[in-house]
Design an enzyme around this catalytic site. Structure first.
Site, PDB file in Angstrom:
ATOM      1  N   GLU A 116       0.844  -1.215   0.000  1.00  0.00           N
ATOM      2  CA  GLU A 116       0.000   0.000   0.000  1.00  0.00           C
ATOM      3  C   GLU A 116       0.876   1.261   0.000  1.00  0.00           C
ATOM      4  OE1 GLU A 116      -3.358  -0.161   2.683  1.00  0.00           O
ATOM      5  OE2 GLU A 116      -3.480   2.021   2.713  1.00  0.00           O
TER       6      GLU A 116
ATOM      7  N   LYS B  18      -7.625  -1.445  11.160  1.00  0.00           N
ATOM      8  CA  LYS B  18      -6.945  -1.811   9.902  1.00  0.00           C
ATOM      9  C   LYS B  18      -5.751  -0.880   9.678  1.00  0.00           C
ATOM     10  CE  LYS B  18      -6.237  -1.887   5.252  1.00  0.00           C
ATOM     11  NZ  LYS B  18      -5.432  -0.963   4.454  1.00  0.00           N
TER      12      LYS B  18
ATOM     13  N   ASP C  81       4.188 -14.729  11.283  1.00  0.00           N
ATOM     14  CA  ASP C  81       2.931 -15.206  10.713  1.00  0.00           C
ATOM     15  C   ASP C  81       1.854 -14.127  10.888  1.00  0.00           C
ATOM     16  OD1 ASP C  81       0.493 -16.442  10.263  1.00  0.00           O
ATOM     17  OD2 ASP C  81       1.054 -18.314  11.246  1.00  0.00           O
TER      18      ASP C  81
ATOM     19  N   HIS D 269      -2.638  10.192   0.573  1.00  0.00           N
ATOM     20  CA  HIS D 269      -2.868   8.924  -0.092  1.00  0.00           C
ATOM     21  C   HIS D 269      -2.666   9.060  -1.605  1.00  0.00           C
ATOM     22  CE1 HIS D 269      -4.545   5.429   1.928  1.00  0.00           C
ATOM     23  NE2 HIS D 269      -4.869   4.993   0.715  1.00  0.00           N
TER      24      HIS D 269
HETATM   25  C1  MEV Z   1      -6.030   2.747   4.894  1.00  0.00           C
HETATM   26  O1  MEV Z   1      -5.211   1.661   4.557  1.00  0.00           O
HETATM   27  C2  MEV Z   1      -6.110   2.866   6.403  1.00  0.00           C
HETATM   28  C3  MEV Z   1      -7.069   3.934   6.918  1.00  0.00           C
HETATM   29  O2  MEV Z   1      -8.372   3.728   6.382  1.00  0.00           O
HETATM   30  C4  MEV Z   1      -7.079   3.808   8.415  1.00  0.00           C
HETATM   31  C5  MEV Z   1      -8.110   4.680   9.111  1.00  0.00           C
HETATM   32  O3  MEV Z   1      -9.148   4.978   8.540  1.00  0.00           O
HETATM   33  O4  MEV Z   1      -7.856   4.987  10.290  1.00  0.00           O
HETATM   34  C6  MEV Z   1      -6.626   5.306   6.501  1.00  0.00           C
END
Ligand code: MEV
Length: 437
Positions: free
Chosen positions: A85, A275, A291, A388
């Site tokens: 990513e 995430k 792992d 991003h």
């Molecule tokens: C993207 O990989 C992760 C985010 O969505 C985490 C978040 O929203 O806190 C930017």
């Protein structure tokens, strides 16, 4: 649709590829050259990778990036991250630098206990089973001596075995619930071998010493390790949060804290929030040959430990002080498995100055906290898309086969323009037209 195939694993690598080409690809030549293009010219190295799994046909590359400037417990680390990513490594580096200037990260291992279970059925009286268990418990452990002696010499081994009555959840279901200290090993093989020996001894002894029948269902470690916990935190006076992106530190701290509170009460947000932390955690886990599926499963179970899925990170504002921390279960290894086999994993371990598993738990927790900090900071200030899409710019340019010169011009152009997929394609088209004319 191809016919089912038997004996696929016995074919040579080339035969496997030919079978795939015959059955799935129109342009066999380019599919073949794509697959073989990723083979390593060093045959020894290639065969090492071939043998990690069954039916290997080629290598699947992921970038290995580096996030420098992680100050953890006053020691500076350069952290390796394997991830696809675009924005993750950049965000980790930025968060590391931000906290480097504010005292760094503090991390602490709270506990290191691993768990394994022998799941079995029993059709007799629980009291009799319990008495039997008490009489064989020492033998369960001593019969494992062959497996445990090296681990014990280093200070680890079996911590305890308990008998658990689960028959109210499921008819006739009981377990031997065992705890282990596996030191620098992740411990899966060690634990599973002990469990299988427990089952053998338990069943064998029961044949002459217990009325009622014991049926061993399975023996397996648990990837849920709530007593193998690590905590990482950052803190500073609110006023010190002031920076290029944070003009009003008090407002920032309040909004940031509210974002964490939202992730605590709202599972839809909590999953995405966590995430973001896993972006950092998994990247270091992968780079260090651990792992990530085990870690993912265990961490998410921990996020739901109070009966509702919630945030892994926490924030407090007290007496004008901002504190942000993460607490997660991590069962990691720095010896055995891929850690001594994969050349790049060895490289990453050296980069991290040969960490113990406790050191690695702290580094990984910090990477998760930093990543989550970076994401929530962007979300509550500039919005996520700015950073991003800047990082994604290179992917869009590569998809459009931009040359080195075109990339340089457009990276410059998008320093002051909003990156969207169509804006990049349009700018590239315009650039090509000006050059053609
Ligand atoms: C993207 O990989 C992760 C985010 O969505 C985490 C978040 O929203 O806190 C930017």
């Amino acid at each position: 649709m191809p016919n089912a195939i038997s004996g696929f694993s016995k074919l040579s690598k080339s035969e496997k590829i030919e079978w795939l080409l015959d059955n799935y690809f129109e342009d066999k030549k380019s599919a073949r050259s794509l697959v073989t293009q990723y083979w390593n010219s060093d045959e020894k190295l290639q065969s090492l990778h071939d043998e990690f799994i069954e039916n290997t046909i080629t290598n699947y590359y992921l970038p290995l990036g580096i996030a420098p400037n992680f100050l953890i417990n006053n020691k500076l680390y350069t952290v390796p991250m394997a991830i696809e990513e675009s924005s993750v490594v950049a965000a980790a580096s930025k968060a590391a630098k931000f906290w480097l200037e504010r005292g760094g990260f503090k991390a602490e291992v709270i506990s290191t206990e691993k768990i394994g279970q022998v799941h079995f059925n029993y059709d007799g009286d629980f009291e009799a089973l319990y008495q039997f268990f008490e009489t064989v418990k020492t033998k369960l452990i001593s019969d494992c001596k062959g497996i445990t002696k090296n681990m014990e010499r280093r200070g680890g081994g079996i911590i305890n075995i308990e008998l658990k009555d689960k028959s109210t959840d499921l008819k006739d279901y009981y377990q031997l619930h065992a705890t282990f200290e596996t030191l620098d090993a992740m411990g899966a093989n060690f634990i599973n071998s002990c469990l299988e020996q427990f089952a053998k001894t338990f069943k064998g002894e029961a044949e002459t010493k217990l009325e009622g029948n014991i049926d061993i269902i399975m023996c397996i470690l648990s990837n849920y390790v709530p007593n193998c916990l690590v905590k990482a935190e950052v803190s500073c006076p609110i006023a010190d949060l002031k920076s290029k992106d944070i003009s009003d530190p008090k407002l920032f701290a309040e909004k940031f804290s509210q974002a964490i509170n939202i992730a605590k009460v709202e599972p839809y947000r909590a999953v995405t929030h966590n995430k973001g932390a896993m972006n950092g955690i998994d990247a270091v886990i992968l780079a260090t040959g651990n792992d990530f599926r085990a870690v993912e499963a265990g961490v998410h179970a921990y996020a739901a430990k109070d009966g509702k899925y919630s945030s892994l990170t926490h924030c407090s504002i007290e007496n004008d002080n901002f504190k942000f921390w993460i607490e997660i279960p991590l069962a990691l290894g720095t010896v055995g498995g891929l850690t001594s086999l994969h050349p790049l994993v060895k490289f990453c371990m050296e980069l991290l100055e040969k960490p113990t598993s406790r050191d690695l738990m702290q580094i990984v927790a910090v990477a998760g906290l930093a990543q989550n900090f970076g994401a929530v900071k962007s979300l509550t200030t500039t919005g996520i898309q700015q950073g991003h899409m800047k990082m994604h710019l290179m992917n869009i340019l590569n998809q459009n086969q931009a040359t080195k010169a075109e990339k340089a011009t457009l990276v410059e152009h998008f320093k002051t323009n909003v990156v969207t997929h169509s804006a990049v394609e349009e700018a590239l088209r315009d650039l090509r037209m000006t050059i053609d004319n």
